[in-house]
Design an enzyme around this catalytic site. Structure first.
Site, PDB file in Angstrom:
ATOM      1  N   CYS A   1      -0.928  -2.445  -1.211  1.00 38.92           N
ATOM      2  CA  CYS A   1      -0.013  -2.749  -0.111  1.00 38.92           C
ATOM      3  C   CYS A   1      -0.688  -2.239   1.162  1.00 38.92           C
ATOM      4  CB  CYS A   1       1.306  -2.029  -0.384  1.00 38.92           C
ATOM      5  SG  CYS A   1       2.597  -2.386   0.783  1.00 38.92           S
TER       6      CYS A   1
ATOM      7  N   CYS B   1     -10.419   3.219   3.468  1.00 34.69           N
ATOM      8  CA  CYS B   1     -11.748   2.621   3.541  1.00 34.69           C
ATOM      9  C   CYS B   1     -12.768   3.662   3.077  1.00 34.69           C
ATOM     10  CB  CYS B   1     -12.028   2.187   4.980  1.00 34.69           C
ATOM     11  SG  CYS B   1     -13.734   1.647   5.256  1.00 34.69           S
TER      12      CYS B   1
ATOM     13  N   CYS C   1     -15.190   4.685   6.312  1.00 36.21           N
ATOM     14  CA  CYS C   1     -14.750   5.477   7.463  1.00 36.21           C
ATOM     15  C   CYS C   1     -13.521   6.340   7.191  1.00 36.21           C
ATOM     16  CB  CYS C   1     -14.500   4.577   8.670  1.00 36.21           C
ATOM     17  SG  CYS C   1     -13.003   3.570   8.575  1.00 36.21           S
TER      18      CYS C   1
ATOM     19  N   CYS D   1     -12.278  -3.703   7.140  1.00 30.93           N
ATOM     20  CA  CYS D   1     -11.670  -2.586   7.846  1.00 30.93           C
ATOM     21  C   CYS D   1     -11.717  -2.861   9.350  1.00 30.93           C
ATOM     22  CB  CYS D   1     -12.421  -1.299   7.513  1.00 30.93           C
ATOM     23  SG  CYS D   1     -11.795   0.157   8.393  1.00 30.93           S
TER      24      CYS D   1
ATOM     25  N   CYS E   1     -14.235  -0.081  11.004  1.00 29.64           N
ATOM     26  CA  CYS E   1     -15.696  -0.026  10.836  1.00 29.64           C
ATOM     27  C   CYS E   1     -16.319  -1.317  10.330  1.00 29.64           C
ATOM     28  CB  CYS E   1     -16.082   1.127   9.919  1.00 29.64           C
ATOM     29  SG  CYS E   1     -15.605   0.872   8.188  1.00 29.64           S
TER      30      CYS E   1
END
Length: 149
Positions: free
Chosen positions: A123, A98, A101, A50, A53
């Site tokens: 995607c 995610c 976060c 991510c 984070c």
């Protein structure tokens, strides 16, 4: 509203994300097809984390060529991604975020017939990701400048 372990205010997110990262990760935007850093990126090893984070989300071995214009993965690292029903734009899709976060990654599609173990296509916006060629990712969010690693 769902809560996530790494909660920040919009201003706190603006302090660690560049404008495009904020638009996509926090405001659920989408990058133009074919424009992302990782669309045609096919390393044999490494981790995509991510951009907000640094939580590892996908391994290089999860990635496949879908031709959709965005990075495509057939699965995520267990527990790294959460799914949520998205009814925006007059359609029903499955948004992926995610799990740490709540950053918007993109959408997952099933049953498209790709020759993958899960018959799913995650995607994902390249802007939502950062890549590490090792199987680990540096701590901290991506800088306010370029989101490329």
């Amino acid at each position: 509203m769902t809560s996530f372990p790494d909660e920040k205010t919009p201003d706190e997110w603006r302090a660690v994300l560049n404008k495009e990262q904020f638009r996509i990760l926090r405001e659920k935007g989408t990058e133009p097809p074919g424009s992302g850093t990782y669309d045609k990126h096919y390393p044999s090893e490494g981790v995509y984390a991510c951009a907000g984070c640094s939580t590892p989300l996908y391994t290089a071995s999860h990635k496949f060529k879908s031709g959709c214009g965005w990075p495509a993965y057939f699965d995520s690292i267990p527990g790294a991604v959460v799914r949520h029903t998205d009814r925006s734009f007059g359609m029903t899709r499955t948004e992926i975020m995610c799990a740490n976060c709540g950053g918007h990654l993109g959408h997952v599609f099933k049953g498209e017939g790709f020759p993958t173990p899960t018959d799913e296509r995650h995607c994902v916006n390249s802007v939502s990701l950062k890549f590490s060629p090792d199987d680990k990712v540096e701590d901290g969010a991506a800088g306010k400048g370029d989101s490329k690693v």
